[in-house]
Design a protein around this motif. Sequence first.
Motif, PDB file in Angstrom:
ATOM      1  N   GLN A 195       0.910  -1.235  -0.027  1.00  0.00           N
ATOM      2  CA  GLN A 195      -0.002  -0.081   0.092  1.00  0.00           C
ATOM      3  C   GLN A 195       0.899   1.265   0.197  1.00  0.00           C
ATOM      4  O   GLN A 195       0.480   2.306  -0.743  1.00  0.00           O
ATOM      5  CB  GLN A 195      -0.986   0.081   1.274  1.00  0.00           C
ATOM      6  CG  GLN A 195      -1.570   1.233   1.324  1.00  0.00           C
ATOM      7  CD  GLN A 195      -2.823   0.936   2.386  1.00  0.00           C
ATOM      8  OE1 GLN A 195      -2.679   0.380   3.438  1.00  0.00           O
ATOM      9  NE2 GLN A 195      -3.900   2.055   2.508  1.00  0.00           N
ATOM     10  N   ALA A 196       1.889   1.263   0.875  1.00  0.00           N
ATOM     11  CA  ALA A 196       2.631   2.425   0.881  1.00  0.00           C
ATOM     12  C   ALA A 196       3.294   2.617  -0.651  1.00  0.00           C
ATOM     13  O   ALA A 196       3.558   3.589  -0.934  1.00  0.00           O
ATOM     14  CB  ALA A 196       4.012   2.324   2.155  1.00  0.00           C
ATOM     15  N   GLN A 197       3.882   1.474  -1.133  1.00  0.00           N
ATOM     16  CA  GLN A 197       4.600   1.448  -2.449  1.00  0.00           C
ATOM     17  C   GLN A 197       3.616   2.202  -3.525  1.00  0.00           C
ATOM     18  O   GLN A 197       3.909   3.029  -4.282  1.00  0.00           O
ATOM     19  CB  GLN A 197       5.032   0.232  -3.047  1.00  0.00           C
ATOM     20  CG  GLN A 197       6.307  -0.481  -1.890  1.00  0.00           C
ATOM     21  CD  GLN A 197       6.659  -1.676  -2.417  1.00  0.00           C
ATOM     22  OE1 GLN A 197       5.570  -2.603  -2.756  1.00  0.00           O
ATOM     23  NE2 GLN A 197       7.715  -2.118  -2.324  1.00  0.00           N
ATOM     24  N   MET A 198       2.197   1.898  -3.282  1.00  0.00           N
ATOM     25  CA  MET A 198       1.356   2.273  -4.279  1.00  0.00           C
ATOM     26  C   MET A 198       1.148   3.698  -4.231  1.00  0.00           C
ATOM     27  O   MET A 198       1.070   4.317  -5.307  1.00  0.00           O
ATOM     28  CB  MET A 198       0.008   1.341  -4.235  1.00  0.00           C
ATOM     29  CG  MET A 198      -0.033  -0.075  -4.734  1.00  0.00           C
ATOM     30  SD  MET A 198      -1.444  -0.928  -4.408  1.00  0.00           S
ATOM     31  CE  MET A 198      -2.495   0.079  -5.558  1.00  0.00           C
ATOM     32  N   GLN A 199       1.033   4.013  -2.950  1.00  0.00           N
ATOM     33  CA  GLN A 199       0.903   5.638  -2.674  1.00  0.00           C
ATOM     34  C   GLN A 199       1.996   6.332  -3.113  1.00  0.00           C
ATOM     35  O   GLN A 199       1.743   7.541  -3.599  1.00  0.00           O
ATOM     36  CB  GLN A 199       0.596   5.778  -1.102  1.00  0.00           C
ATOM     37  CG  GLN A 199      -0.743   5.290  -0.672  1.00  0.00           C
ATOM     38  CD  GLN A 199      -0.872   5.387   0.638  1.00  0.00           C
ATOM     39  OE1 GLN A 199       0.045   5.522   1.471  1.00  0.00           O
ATOM     40  NE2 GLN A 199      -2.167   5.194   1.133  1.00  0.00           N
ATOM     41  N   ALA A 200       3.288   5.831  -3.059  1.00  0.00           N
ATOM     42  CA  ALA A 200       4.364   6.340  -3.360  1.00  0.00           C
ATOM     43  C   ALA A 200       4.769   6.523  -4.917  1.00  0.00           C
ATOM     44  O   ALA A 200       5.805   7.112  -5.324  1.00  0.00           O
ATOM     45  CB  ALA A 200       5.697   5.840  -2.813  1.00  0.00           C
TER      46      ALA A 200
END
Length: 248
Positions: free
Chosen positions: A59-64
Motif C-alpha cells: 500500500q505504501a509503495q502504491m501511494q508513493a
Amino acid sequence: MADLATPEFLSTLKAAFPPGSPDSPSHLWALIAVVSFSASNVTEAVPVVFKYALDDLVQAQMQAGTSQDVAHAEQLVLARKFRESVLRAGLLCGVPRAIDSLIELHKVMPEHLRDTKPLRDTHKPPAEWDRGGKEVFETIYRETAPSIFNLVDTAYPDLAWFCITVGYGMLYGGTDTLSTIEQIYNMVATLVAVDAPRQIGWHLGNALRNGASLEEARAVRRAALEVAGRAGVKWRGAVPDVEEPATE
C-alpha cells in the motif's frame, strides 16, 4: 490461535513504534511481532503477521508510485527479514519452533519472494566463521564483550566456541539480512518469550550501546511483552526494563 494476531492488535503494535522515514517505512514492529509469536510457540500467527506487513508495504509503495523493480526488491527484503528473523530466533527458543514457523510462513509466501538456495556461503571454512563471529560478538556487546565472553568461556569453553562460531558466526553473521540493531532486538524479543532475564538485560543495554533510542528500545520491549503475554507466556519474575545510560 492465529486469531491472536488480529488486524486491530497488529495495528496497535505498529502505532506504538517510532515511525520510519517517509521514504523507508519501518517494519521493525512486524519483525518483533513475528519473532515473539514464533518464540511463544504460536507459529500459526507467523503468516498472519507477514501478510499484514506485506500488504502494508504494498500500500505504501502504491501511494508513493514506486516502480515495479524497486517494489519487488523492497518486498524481497521484507520477506528475507521475516525468514531470517525466525531462523535466528530458533537458536534461543528452539529450532523446532523455527521449523514450524517457517513452514507456516512458506505456505503464504508469494512465489516471487521465495528463496531457492541458501543465502550463506556453505563452503566457508570454520576458521572464517570463528573470526567473523568474534567480530559480530564484539560489535553487539561493545565494551562489555570481554567480560561477557569470559563469563561464558569460564562456564564451559565449548559453550563459548558454540556461541562465537556457530551462533554469532554462522547464524548471526552469515548474512547481512538483518542490521546489528535488528539482530539485537531479535534476541530481546526471543528472550522475553523464553523468560531469560539475564540476557534480556544484556541485549537491552547492547541496543543503547549500538545507538538505539530509549523510545525505540522501550517500544521493542513493550511489544515483546504484549505479544508473548497474549500468547500465554508467564514470567517467574520481573522482566528487565530499559535503563537510561548513566550521565557524567
